[in-house]
Design an enzyme around this catalytic site. Structure first.
Site, PDB file in Angstrom:
ATOM      1  N   ARG A  95      27.281 -51.068 139.879  1.00  0.00           N
ATOM      2  CA  ARG A  95      28.239 -51.615 138.644  1.00  0.00           C
ATOM      3  C   ARG A  95      29.907 -50.639 140.167  1.00  0.00           C
ATOM      4  O   ARG A  95      30.644 -51.404 139.823  1.00  0.00           O
ATOM      5  CB  ARG A  95      28.436 -50.588 137.879  1.00  0.00           C
ATOM      6  CG  ARG A  95      29.546 -50.914 137.180  1.00  0.00           C
ATOM      7  CD  ARG A  95      29.337 -49.990 135.716  1.00  0.00           C
ATOM      8  NE  ARG A  95      30.710 -49.911 134.645  1.00  0.00           N
ATOM      9  CZ  ARG A  95      30.848 -49.660 134.296  1.00  0.00           C
ATOM     10  NH1 ARG A  95      29.265 -48.858 132.979  1.00  0.00           N
ATOM     11  NH2 ARG A  95      31.317 -49.854 132.615  1.00  0.00           N
TER      12      ARG A  95
ATOM     13  N   ASN B  89      23.196 -56.108 129.935  1.00  0.00           N
ATOM     14  CA  ASN B  89      24.762 -57.025 130.131  1.00  0.00           C
ATOM     15  C   ASN B  89      24.449 -57.477 131.721  1.00  0.00           C
ATOM     16  O   ASN B  89      23.538 -57.923 131.993  1.00  0.00           O
ATOM     17  CB  ASN B  89      25.826 -55.685 129.938  1.00  0.00           C
ATOM     18  CG  ASN B  89      26.555 -55.509 129.220  1.00  0.00           C
ATOM     19  OD1 ASN B  89      26.840 -56.490 127.709  1.00  0.00           O
ATOM     20  ND2 ASN B  89      26.942 -54.505 128.903  1.00  0.00           N
TER      21      ASN B  89
ATOM     22  N   CYS C  56      24.965 -57.669 121.221  1.00  0.00           N
ATOM     23  CA  CYS C  56      25.759 -56.696 121.471  1.00  0.00           C
ATOM     24  C   CYS C  56      26.775 -55.693 120.404  1.00  0.00           C
ATOM     25  O   CYS C  56      26.931 -56.507 119.098  1.00  0.00           O
ATOM     26  CB  CYS C  56      26.914 -57.860 122.119  1.00  0.00           C
ATOM     27  SG  CYS C  56      28.555 -56.977 123.021  1.00  0.00           S
ATOM     28  N   ASP C  57      26.651 -54.714 121.378  1.00  0.00           N
ATOM     29  CA  ASP C  57      27.086 -53.700 119.849  1.00  0.00           C
ATOM     30  C   ASP C  57      28.012 -53.633 119.694  1.00  0.00           C
ATOM     31  O   ASP C  57      29.452 -52.755 118.549  1.00  0.00           O
ATOM     32  CB  ASP C  57      26.808 -52.375 119.632  1.00  0.00           C
ATOM     33  CG  ASP C  57      26.626 -51.745 120.922  1.00  0.00           C
ATOM     34  OD1 ASP C  57      27.242 -51.693 121.891  1.00  0.00           O
ATOM     35  OD2 ASP C  57      25.773 -50.760 121.154  1.00  0.00           O
TER      36      ASP C  57
ATOM     37  N   HIS D  90      32.269 -60.841 123.739  1.00  0.00           N
ATOM     38  CA  HIS D  90      32.906 -60.124 124.406  1.00  0.00           C
ATOM     39  C   HIS D  90      34.371 -61.074 124.512  1.00  0.00           C
ATOM     40  O   HIS D  90      35.000 -61.273 125.676  1.00  0.00           O
ATOM     41  CB  HIS D  90      33.021 -59.656 125.076  1.00  0.00           C
ATOM     42  CG  HIS D  90      32.222 -58.273 125.609  1.00  0.00           C
ATOM     43  ND1 HIS D  90      31.962 -57.296 126.624  1.00  0.00           N
ATOM     44  CD2 HIS D  90      31.677 -57.836 124.787  1.00  0.00           C
ATOM     45  CE1 HIS D  90      30.780 -56.461 126.574  1.00  0.00           C
ATOM     46  NE2 HIS D  90      31.000 -57.105 125.750  1.00  0.00           N
TER      47      HIS D  90
ATOM     48  N   TYR E 219      37.787 -57.171 124.285  1.00  0.00           N
ATOM     49  CA  TYR E 219      37.544 -57.337 125.707  1.00  0.00           C
ATOM     50  C   TYR E 219      38.912 -58.654 126.287  1.00  0.00           C
ATOM     51  O   TYR E 219      39.112 -59.408 127.190  1.00  0.00           O
ATOM     52  CB  TYR E 219      36.266 -58.223 125.852  1.00  0.00           C
ATOM     53  CG  TYR E 219      35.583 -56.535 126.255  1.00  0.00           C
ATOM     54  CD1 TYR E 219      34.772 -56.198 127.515  1.00  0.00           C
ATOM     55  CD2 TYR E 219      34.636 -55.690 125.291  1.00  0.00           C
ATOM     56  CE1 TYR E 219      34.436 -55.546 127.843  1.00  0.00           C
ATOM     57  CE2 TYR E 219      34.367 -54.827 125.532  1.00  0.00           C
ATOM     58  CZ  TYR E 219      34.152 -54.680 126.870  1.00  0.00           C
ATOM     59  OH  TYR E 219      32.923 -53.425 127.649  1.00  0.00           O
TER      60      TYR E 219
ATOM     61  N   ARG F  93      35.320 -46.955 136.479  1.00  0.00           N
ATOM     62  CA  ARG F  93      34.592 -46.418 135.628  1.00  0.00           C
ATOM     63  C   ARG F  93      33.531 -46.394 135.853  1.00  0.00           C
ATOM     64  O   ARG F  93      32.757 -45.340 135.310  1.00  0.00           O
ATOM     65  CB  ARG F  93      35.233 -47.831 133.898  1.00  0.00           C
ATOM     66  CG  ARG F  93      34.029 -47.473 133.227  1.00  0.00           C
ATOM     67  CD  ARG F  93      35.010 -46.259 132.125  1.00  0.00           C
ATOM     68  NE  ARG F  93      32.953 -45.966 131.473  1.00  0.00           N
ATOM     69  CZ  ARG F  93      33.911 -45.011 130.461  1.00  0.00           C
ATOM     70  NH1 ARG F  93      34.179 -44.337 130.638  1.00  0.00           N
ATOM     71  NH2 ARG F  93      32.948 -44.840 129.315  1.00  0.00           N
TER      72      ARG F  93
END
Length: 457
Positions: free
Chosen positions: A95, A149, A171-172, A202, A270, A290
């Protein structure tokens, strides 16, 4: 009526989110009883740190539940009713690459949007398909509830490459925003609202929100969002216990700039990455993204607490937090297990639900969920503005999946060019070449690499 007890497999047992899911499942045993929980992960050492603590939690709070952690697919996937999948192929180290490589070129680095999301998607497709194949081999009647994801790309991959699989992609993020909406309205729960929503994962918009008596709640939410975004009243006055990370506060506040683009609707947060990418680049630290924040804080704190529990052999004073948003997955599993006909936002094939949009697109819309899975609810025609945006983004997602399946450099380059976050074809190629190097061993080999000399500008 006595509810049948369920057998669950959490695929991605070594995730830092797994303890929160366990805590949430324990809080919902009255409406979703469980006889067995298994963990499955391909990283045995990492999973063991999480599993040792979770086993103690289960022994103390629900000793009737059988628990097992394994790296063996047959052991994991045999005799399960639901597979709850939240894998991260490449873990946070990859990531970090997804976020930092785009920033070298002045492009937003984000784990699900733009080049970072495309990179992550190319890693995730194979991992999720492997889980589906194990499930169909060892527990063919089970359902996979997938929140790995990037959900949009994974959903398109499962639609195209495993079209008969019993998988529901969720997706939450909309759930989290609806929780904020309920706070803005002063409601007890987001479940006090009935919503209409459409879009891609998103990448969507609320079009109608009403209370249980049919009263229109949109005007009050719009008034708040126009001034404050989705920052809640408590956060605005800085009440103790309401602190959130600065990056999330920025995200929720940024919605007030997205909202005027179509003030008839309310936007998913998003969308800021697609409408204001230059702002996100300007705020980003290319040396500390992040991913670094998560590794330095969440990763350390969760593993430290799990190791502490394992060492003292009790979870009486456990500091692991319930993952409230994950209660969404319990609602979904319960709807399938007990035919509750729950209304939920899910990622499903459009198939006419948006009447003027690609029927094969994986869209996020309200569905009624029962024992046969989701039944999408028609949302009618969508406006030209959203339709144009969504068509471009769907093309990105479909090209990524085709690139993965065909090993096509050309199609992945095209996907990057089409992303609204990438300024031009030259930058898209530079990004792609860097991402290929970073993802060696994770992506399939791309066979038709374009031999073009791209001048540096």
């Amino acid at each position: 009526m006595t509810l049948k007890k369920q057998s669950l497999l959490i695929a991605g047992g070594g995730s830092t989110f797994t303890p929160g899911i366990i805590m949430m499942l324990l809080e919902n045993l009255d409406k979703f009883p469980i006889r067995q929980i298994k963990f499955f992960d391909n990283d045995e050492e990492r999973q063991k740190e999480i599993a040792d603590a979770c086993e103690i939690i289960l022994q103390e709070r629900a000793p009737e539940i059988t628990f097992l952690a394994t790296t063996d697919p047959e052991t994991a996937f045999t005799d399960v009713d639901f597979v709850m999948a939240h894998i991260r192929v490449g873990k946070y180290a990859m990531r970090e690459q997804d976020e930092k490589i785009p920033l070298k070129y002045g492009v937003i680095g984000q784990e699900t949007c733009g080049p970072g999301g495309i990179s992550y998607g190319m890693r995730s497709i194979g991992g999720v398909l492997e889980l589906i194949d194990y499930m169909e081999l060892y527990s063919p009647d089970a359902w996979m509830l997938n929140y790995s994801n990037p959900a949009a790309i994974v959903a398109e991959a499962t639609r195209k490459l495993r079209p008969t699989a019993k998988i529901i992609n969720i997706c939450d993020m909309p759930v989290g925003i609806e929780h904020r909406m309920s706070e803005i309205l002063g409601l007890q729960s987001r479940k006090d609202m009935t919503v209409r929503y459409y879009g891609l994962n998103h990448f969507g918009w609320w079009t109608d929100i009403r209370d249980k008596d049919g009263n229109d709640l949109m005007p009050k939410i719009k008034e708040h969002v126009a001034e404050h975004g989705y920052v809640t009243p408590n956060e605005l006055v800085g009440r103790p216990g309401e602190e959130i990370e600065p990056s999330w506060m920025h995200t929720y506040g940024k919605a007030k700039e997205v909202y005027p683009l179509d003030p008839k609707t309310l936007p998913n947060t998003y969308l800021k990455y697609y409408f204001f990418p230059q702002d996100e680049v300007a705020l980003a630290d290319p040396d500390h993204t992040r991913a670094n924040e998560v590794m330095e804080h969440r990763e350390k704190s969760v593993f430290s607490e799990c190791n502490r529990i394992a060492n003292i052999q009790t979870a009486e004073d456990a500091k692991l937090e319930t993952d409230d948003h994950a209660s969404y997955i319990v609602d979904l599993a319960r709807a399938i297990a007990y035919n509750t006909k729950e209304r939920m936002l899910l990622i499903v094939p459009n198939d006419g639900a948006l009447s003027n949009f690609d029927p094969t697109a994986m869209v996020e819309i309200p569905c009624i969920v029962g024992s046969n899975g989701p039944e999408p609810l028609a949302q009618g025609e969508i406006p030209r503005f959203q339709k144009g945006l969504m068509e471009q983004q769907v093309a990105v997602e479909k090209l990524v999946v085709e690139a993965w399946a065909e090993g096509s450099y050309q199609k992945l380059w095209q996907a990057l060019i089409l992303s609204r976050t990438v300024p031009n074809a030259r930058v898209a190629k530079q990004l792609l070449d860097d991402l290929i190097k970073a993802n060696q061993g994770y992506w399939p080999e791309l066979k038709d690499s374009v031999k073009v000399t791209v001048p540096m500008v």
